[in-house]
Design an enzyme around this catalytic site. Sequence first.
Site, PDB file in Angstrom:
ATOM      1  N   ARG A 121      14.328  27.340  22.332  1.00 18.44           N
ATOM      2  CA  ARG A 121      15.422  28.234  22.750  1.00 18.44           C
ATOM      3  C   ARG A 121      16.245  28.761  21.578  1.00 18.44           C
ATOM      4  O   ARG A 121      17.393  29.149  21.738  1.00 18.44           O
ATOM      5  CB  ARG A 121      16.336  27.542  23.768  1.00 18.44           C
ATOM      6  CG  ARG A 121      15.630  27.166  25.065  1.00 18.44           C
ATOM      7  CD  ARG A 121      16.616  26.796  26.153  1.00 18.44           C
ATOM      8  NE  ARG A 121      15.914  26.500  27.389  1.00 18.44           N
ATOM      9  CZ  ARG A 121      15.567  25.271  27.788  1.00 18.44           C
ATOM     10  NH1 ARG A 121      15.881  24.233  27.027  1.00 18.44           N
ATOM     11  NH2 ARG A 121      14.932  25.079  28.928  1.00 18.44           N
ATOM     12  N   LYS A 143      16.384  42.900  15.521  1.00 14.77           N
ATOM     13  CA  LYS A 143      15.371  43.296  16.491  1.00 14.77           C
ATOM     14  C   LYS A 143      14.050  42.622  16.127  1.00 14.77           C
ATOM     15  O   LYS A 143      13.543  42.781  15.010  1.00 14.77           O
ATOM     16  CB  LYS A 143      15.171  44.815  16.498  1.00 14.77           C
ATOM     17  CG  LYS A 143      16.217  45.569  17.284  1.00 14.77           C
ATOM     18  CD  LYS A 143      15.838  47.038  17.401  1.00 14.77           C
ATOM     19  CE  LYS A 143      16.800  47.793  18.277  1.00 14.77           C
ATOM     20  NZ  LYS A 143      16.427  49.224  18.417  1.00 14.77           N
ATOM     21  N   GLU A 185      12.519  55.757   5.745  1.00 16.78           N
ATOM     22  CA  GLU A 185      13.659  55.134   6.413  1.00 16.78           C
ATOM     23  C   GLU A 185      14.931  55.270   5.589  1.00 16.78           C
ATOM     24  O   GLU A 185      16.028  55.345   6.139  1.00 16.78           O
ATOM     25  CB  GLU A 185      13.355  53.657   6.699  1.00 16.78           C
ATOM     26  CG  GLU A 185      12.244  53.419   7.713  1.00 16.78           C
ATOM     27  CD  GLU A 185      12.676  53.645   9.160  1.00 16.78           C
ATOM     28  OE1 GLU A 185      13.864  53.953   9.401  1.00 16.78           O
ATOM     29  OE2 GLU A 185      11.820  53.496  10.051  1.00 16.78           O
ATOM     30  N   LYS A 227      23.066  50.732   7.953  1.00 15.83           N
ATOM     31  CA  LYS A 227      22.546  50.021   9.118  1.00 15.83           C
ATOM     32  C   LYS A 227      23.491  48.908   9.542  1.00 15.83           C
ATOM     33  O   LYS A 227      23.697  48.685  10.743  1.00 15.83           O
ATOM     34  CB  LYS A 227      21.158  49.451   8.838  1.00 15.83           C
ATOM     35  CG  LYS A 227      20.573  48.783  10.079  1.00 15.83           C
ATOM     36  CD  LYS A 227      19.087  48.658  10.080  1.00 15.83           C
ATOM     37  CE  LYS A 227      18.588  48.218  11.456  1.00 15.83           C
ATOM     38  NZ  LYS A 227      17.132  48.017  11.503  1.00 15.83           N
ATOM     39  N   GLU A 237      22.333  47.711  21.201  1.00 16.77           N
ATOM     40  CA  GLU A 237      21.992  49.082  21.573  1.00 16.77           C
ATOM     41  C   GLU A 237      22.440  49.406  23.005  1.00 16.77           C
ATOM     42  O   GLU A 237      21.676  49.880  23.838  1.00 16.77           O
ATOM     43  CB  GLU A 237      20.486  49.315  21.425  1.00 16.77           C
ATOM     44  CG  GLU A 237      20.107  50.772  21.228  1.00 16.77           C
ATOM     45  CD  GLU A 237      18.658  50.964  20.812  1.00 16.77           C
ATOM     46  OE1 GLU A 237      17.940  51.655  21.521  1.00 16.77           O
ATOM     47  OE2 GLU A 237      18.270  50.409  19.768  1.00 16.77           O
ATOM     48  N   ARG A 242      23.704  52.500  18.097  1.00 15.17           N
ATOM     49  CA  ARG A 242      22.506  51.987  17.428  1.00 15.17           C
ATOM     50  C   ARG A 242      21.284  52.841  17.746  1.00 15.17           C
ATOM     51  O   ARG A 242      20.331  52.884  16.970  1.00 15.17           O
ATOM     52  CB  ARG A 242      22.258  50.532  17.822  1.00 15.17           C
ATOM     53  CG  ARG A 242      21.107  49.909  17.046  1.00 15.17           C
ATOM     54  CD  ARG A 242      21.077  48.399  17.118  1.00 15.17           C
ATOM     55  NE  ARG A 242      19.996  47.878  16.285  1.00 15.17           N
ATOM     56  CZ  ARG A 242      19.829  46.601  15.976  1.00 15.17           C
ATOM     57  NH1 ARG A 242      20.687  45.692  16.426  1.00 15.17           N
ATOM     58  NH2 ARG A 242      18.832  46.219  15.210  1.00 15.17           N
ATOM     59  N   ASN A 246      17.088  55.505  15.867  1.00 14.75           N
ATOM     60  CA  ASN A 246      15.761  55.911  16.332  1.00 14.75           C
ATOM     61  C   ASN A 246      15.436  57.364  15.982  1.00 14.75           C
ATOM     62  O   ASN A 246      14.428  57.899  16.468  1.00 14.75           O
ATOM     63  CB  ASN A 246      15.659  55.715  17.847  1.00 14.75           C
ATOM     64  CG  ASN A 246      15.687  54.256  18.238  1.00 14.75           C
ATOM     65  OD1 ASN A 246      15.021  53.425  17.618  1.00 14.75           O
ATOM     66  ND2 ASN A 246      16.467  53.912  19.250  1.00 14.75           N
ATOM     67  N   HIS A 249      11.871  58.504  15.654  1.00 15.42           N
ATOM     68  CA  HIS A 249      10.992  57.478  16.208  1.00 15.42           C
ATOM     69  C   HIS A 249      10.325  57.893  17.520  1.00 15.42           C
ATOM     70  O   HIS A 249       9.202  57.468  17.794  1.00 15.42           O
ATOM     71  CB  HIS A 249      11.762  56.171  16.399  1.00 15.42           C
ATOM     72  CG  HIS A 249      12.015  55.426  15.133  1.00 15.42           C
ATOM     73  ND1 HIS A 249      12.802  55.946  14.120  1.00 15.42           N
ATOM     74  CD2 HIS A 249      11.588  54.214  14.686  1.00 15.42           C
ATOM     75  CE1 HIS A 249      12.852  55.076  13.116  1.00 15.42           C
ATOM     76  NE2 HIS A 249      12.126  54.021  13.438  1.00 15.42           N
ATOM     77  N   HIS A 253       6.591  57.567  17.252  1.00 13.65           N
ATOM     78  CA  HIS A 253       5.811  56.594  18.016  1.00 13.65           C
ATOM     79  C   HIS A 253       4.701  57.274  18.814  1.00 13.65           C
ATOM     80  O   HIS A 253       3.607  56.708  18.980  1.00 13.65           O
ATOM     81  CB  HIS A 253       6.730  55.810  18.960  1.00 13.65           C
ATOM     82  CG  HIS A 253       7.503  54.722  18.278  1.00 13.65           C
ATOM     83  ND1 HIS A 253       8.518  54.031  18.899  1.00 13.65           N
ATOM     84  CD2 HIS A 253       7.410  54.192  17.034  1.00 13.65           C
ATOM     85  CE1 HIS A 253       9.008  53.132  18.064  1.00 13.65           C
ATOM     86  NE2 HIS A 253       8.361  53.223  16.925  1.00 13.65           N
ATOM     87  N   HIS A 267       3.788  53.590   9.819  1.00 13.42           N
ATOM     88  CA  HIS A 267       5.013  53.759  10.604  1.00 13.42           C
ATOM     89  C   HIS A 267       6.020  54.658   9.885  1.00 13.42           C
ATOM     90  O   HIS A 267       6.605  55.574  10.491  1.00 13.42           O
ATOM     91  CB  HIS A 267       5.647  52.392  10.891  1.00 13.42           C
ATOM     92  CG  HIS A 267       6.965  52.491  11.587  1.00 13.42           C
ATOM     93  ND1 HIS A 267       7.097  52.926  12.886  1.00 13.42           N
ATOM     94  CD2 HIS A 267       8.223  52.236  11.155  1.00 13.42           C
ATOM     95  CE1 HIS A 267       8.368  52.925  13.234  1.00 13.42           C
ATOM     96  NE2 HIS A 267       9.079  52.508  12.196  1.00 13.42           N
TER      97      HIS A 267
END
Length: 369
Positions: A121, A143, A185, A227, A237, A242, A246, A249, A253, A267
């Site tokens: 956990r 993330k 980025e 960031k 987010e 946040r 993206n 993206h 993607h 990427h």
Amino acid sequence: MALIPVQLAGRSYEVRVGTGLLYDLAVEAKPFLRKRYACIVADANARRSWGETVGRSLEAAGIAPRWYDVAPGEASKSWESLAGLTDWLLKQNVERGDHVFALGGGVVGDLTGFACAILKRGCGFVQLPTTLLAQVDSSVGGKTAINTSAGKNLVGAFHQPSLVLADLDTLSTLPSREVRAGYAEVLKYGVLGDNDFFEWLEDRAYSVLALQRQSLEEAVARSVRAKARIVAEDERETSGARALLNLGHTFGHALEAETGFSDKLLHGEAVALGMVLAARYSARQGLMGGEDAERVTRAVDAAGLPAEISALDLCCTGAALTAHMLHDKKMDAGSLPFVLLRGIGAAYLDGEVNLADVAAFLDEQLQAH
């Protein structure tokens, strides 16, 4: 060395950007080394380049490194890899108070972070990013995720690291293509929210890409600060702040999916082309001037990154690309928010974009040039 705090309620941590950090790992990460051994999950390439350095630092402090190698590439972000890693960590008797070290790029960071999020956990981890993309993006912000047959990063958790050591020396062992992919980025932070930084990069792109120390450290540190500010404002987010990260993206993607998440399009390359498309679509909608869209295109092209869809030699339609977007994890109540631009440094979230119009725009881009 730049020291950048990521300010979160009760869980703040530090990102250190500089040189020689892996040589001094046992000192830099001393509070997180409480046993006579340390578990290190490593990209196989990163271990070949930096494993000896990391091992020597730990062994000099009386700590034995225990290694778990991960094959390079997105294929390692899978259920099978997650199961293998968690089983190994359990065999190492990792406790909730321990910290696991992630040495490598975004794949290793994502996989390790997710494993640590669910192990007993939740246990701690330390990011040791060895790619430019990971140093300025994926290692900061918590993330973590794996990929599934349904899409990229659809299963994961928010789990913040306890420390990030961005050693700029590691970038010297990267292929130039990987450096350029990471630079996408860096450029993103200027395009989405800092016109001054974008102008700075227009003048210094060559020195950053050539890994000239002063320019490189400033570029990485400014990116991380950008960031960190956004993550502190909107960790999970939920407010929309946040989501601005993206930028590029959603288009990117879709292009990654169309190319099979393969080496045909890295990427960072997808994000770069996605930023160009977002800027051009914004100009097409009258949101920003065409000259600003062209400046984004020139900045991407000048970095040796793909600035035209035609460079990918795709055999698809705009509708096929938008179909990929429907699997995006940012879908909300059946609609897909897009990060668009009112100008360089002025990104915003638009939840009312018509996908049929986006498909028509992409058809135009596929047929152009």
